[in-house]
Design an enzyme around this catalytic site. Structure first.
Site, PDB file in Angstrom:
ATOM      1  N   ILE A 100       0.866  -1.189   0.000  1.00 45.95           N
ATOM      2  CA  ILE A 100       0.000   0.000   0.000  1.00 45.95           C
ATOM      3  C   ILE A 100       0.898   1.233   0.000  1.00 45.95           C
ATOM      4  O   ILE A 100       1.901   1.279   0.722  1.00 45.95           O
ATOM      5  CB  ILE A 100      -0.925  -0.024   1.236  1.00 45.95           C
ATOM      6  CG1 ILE A 100      -1.910  -1.193   1.084  1.00 45.95           C
ATOM      7  CG2 ILE A 100      -1.656   1.303   1.390  1.00 45.95           C
ATOM      8  CD1 ILE A 100      -2.749  -1.452   2.314  1.00 45.95           C
ATOM      9  N   ASN A 115      -2.903  -0.228 -12.414  1.00 47.59           N
ATOM     10  CA  ASN A 115      -2.850  -1.439 -11.590  1.00 47.59           C
ATOM     11  C   ASN A 115      -3.815  -2.449 -12.191  1.00 47.59           C
ATOM     12  O   ASN A 115      -4.770  -2.079 -12.886  1.00 47.59           O
ATOM     13  CB  ASN A 115      -3.281  -1.118 -10.150  1.00 47.59           C
ATOM     14  CG  ASN A 115      -3.195  -2.331  -9.239  1.00 47.59           C
ATOM     15  OD1 ASN A 115      -2.244  -3.107  -9.297  1.00 47.59           O
ATOM     16  ND2 ASN A 115      -4.201  -2.507  -8.388  1.00 47.59           N
ATOM     17  N   HIS A 117      -6.304  -5.668 -10.903  1.00 47.05           N
ATOM     18  CA  HIS A 117      -6.865  -6.275  -9.695  1.00 47.05           C
ATOM     19  C   HIS A 117      -7.788  -7.416 -10.109  1.00 47.05           C
ATOM     20  O   HIS A 117      -8.560  -7.280 -11.059  1.00 47.05           O
ATOM     21  CB  HIS A 117      -7.638  -5.229  -8.878  1.00 47.05           C
ATOM     22  CG  HIS A 117      -8.191  -5.788  -7.608  1.00 47.05           C
ATOM     23  ND1 HIS A 117      -7.397  -6.067  -6.509  1.00 47.05           N
ATOM     24  CD2 HIS A 117      -9.452  -6.155  -7.265  1.00 47.05           C
ATOM     25  CE1 HIS A 117      -8.159  -6.573  -5.549  1.00 47.05           C
ATOM     26  NE2 HIS A 117      -9.403  -6.640  -5.981  1.00 47.05           N
ATOM     27  N   ASP A 153      -7.404  -0.109  -4.381  1.00 45.03           N
ATOM     28  CA  ASP A 153      -8.190  -0.759  -5.444  1.00 45.03           C
ATOM     29  C   ASP A 153      -9.392   0.097  -5.849  1.00 45.03           C
ATOM     30  O   ASP A 153     -10.431  -0.433  -6.272  1.00 45.03           O
ATOM     31  CB  ASP A 153      -8.683  -2.156  -4.988  1.00 45.03           C
ATOM     32  CG  ASP A 153      -7.527  -3.088  -4.652  1.00 45.03           C
ATOM     33  OD1 ASP A 153      -6.477  -2.985  -5.292  1.00 45.03           O
ATOM     34  OD2 ASP A 153      -7.695  -3.922  -3.742  1.00 45.03           O
ATOM     35  N   THR A 180      -5.954 -15.710 -17.110  1.00 43.05           N
ATOM     36  CA  THR A 180      -5.903 -15.717 -18.578  1.00 43.05           C
ATOM     37  C   THR A 180      -6.450 -14.406 -19.129  1.00 43.05           C
ATOM     38  O   THR A 180      -5.896 -13.827 -20.073  1.00 43.05           O
ATOM     39  CB  THR A 180      -6.726 -16.912 -19.124  1.00 43.05           C
ATOM     40  OG1 THR A 180      -6.163 -18.105 -18.583  1.00 43.05           O
ATOM     41  CG2 THR A 180      -6.694 -16.975 -20.635  1.00 43.05           C
TER      42      THR A 180
END
Ligand code: GAR
Length: 221
Positions: A100, A115, A117, A153, A180
Site C-alpha cells: 500500500i 494497476n 486487480h 483498489d 488468462t
C-alpha cells in the site's frame, strides 16, 4: 501528403512482488511490437520474485527495493520514488505489487500509474477475491485495469474482463481463468496508453477522447 509522425516510445517502469505473469504478458506485447513502449526497469520489493528472472531473460534491468529495509512506509516510498524517477517514466505499471502506498507516492504518478486487480471492481477490493466471489454465489467474476488513486483498489476503471463462475469452480480454477483474462486486458490497456488513446482526464478515463462509463471498457473475445 506526409504521414503522421509516430509518437515516441513511452518509458515504462514495472513494479512487482511475485510471479510476474502479467509482467510477462506485457514484455511479450512489447517484443511483438504491439506496445509502443520500452520497459526501462522492473522493481521488486522481494528478492525471490520470479518476475525478476523474467526481466533478466528479456534483457530488462531489474532491482530489489525491500520494504523490510525501511523503518516506515514513507521512507520505503521515497526510495521507490528515487528509483522510479531516475528512469523518467511516462507510465508506472503495478503488476502484482502487493504494497500500500503513501498519498504522496500515488499523487506523484496519478495520471500515469495503472494497476490490475483480480475482481470486477468496485466489487471485491482487497485479498482472496476469487474465494469471496464463489462464497457469495456470484455468477461472474473477473479482473480490472484501473488508474491508481489513494483509495486501495479504488481508482477510475479502464478495462474490465468477466468470466462465468462455474458450479464446480474452486478458488484456484477460477483464479486461473481470471489470470488468462488479465494477460489479455493488461497488455491491451498498456498498448492504448502508449498510443495516447487511454488517458485520465480530470478523474475520468477516456478512450480515443470519449469518456468511458464508470465500469471502464468491457473486454470480450
Ligand atoms: C494478479 O492476479 C493481480 O491481479 C494481483 O496479483 C496477481 C499477480 O500475479 N494483484 C492484486 O491483487 C492487486 N490488488 P502475477 O505476479 O503473476 O502478475
Amino acid at each position: 501528403m506526409t504521414s503522421p509522425v509516430p509518437a515516441a516510445a513511452k518509458r515504462i517502469v514495472v513494479l512487482i512482488s511475485g510471479s510476474g505473469s502479467n509482467l510477462q504478458a506485457i514484455i511479450d506485447a512489447v517484443n511483438a511490437g504491439r506496445i509502443n513502449g520500452k520497459i526501462e526497469m522492473v522493481i521488486s520489493n522481494k528478492d525471490d520474485a520470479y518476475g525478476l528472472e523474467r526481466a533478466r531473460q528479456a534483457d530488462i534491468p531489474g532491482c530489489v527495493i525491500r520494504h523490510t529495509d525501511y523503518s516506515d512506509r514513507d521512507s520505503f516510498d521515497q526510495a521507490l520514488i528515487a528509483e522510479i524517477d531516475s528512469h523518467s517514466p511516462d507510465l508506472v505499471i503495478l503488476a502484482g505489487f502487493m504494497r500500500i502506498f503513501t498519498p504522496e507516492f500515488v499523487n506523484r504518478y496519478s495520471d500515469r500509474m495503472l494497476n490490475i486487480h483480480p475482481s470486477l471492481l468496485p466489487k471485491y477490493k482487497g485479498l482472496n477475491t476469487h474465494q469471496r466471489a464463489i462464497e457469495d454465489g456470484e455468477a461472474r467474476h473477473g479482473c480490472t485495469v484501473h488508474f491508481v488513486t489513494e483509495e486501495l483498489d479504488g481508482g477510475p476503471l479502464a478495462v474490465q474482463a468477466a468470466v462465468d463462475i462455474l458450479p464446480d469452480d474452486t478458488a484456484d480454477s477460477l483464479q486461473q481463468r481470471v489470470h488468462t483474462q488479465e494477460h489479455k486486458i493488461y497488455p491491451l490497456a498498456v498498448e492504448w496508453f502508449c498510443n495516447d488513446r487511454l488517458q485520465l482526464v480530470s478523474g475520468q478515463v477516456q478512450l480515443d477522447g470519449s469518456s468511458l462509463d464508470s465500469q471502464g471498457y468491457q473486454f470480450t473475445e
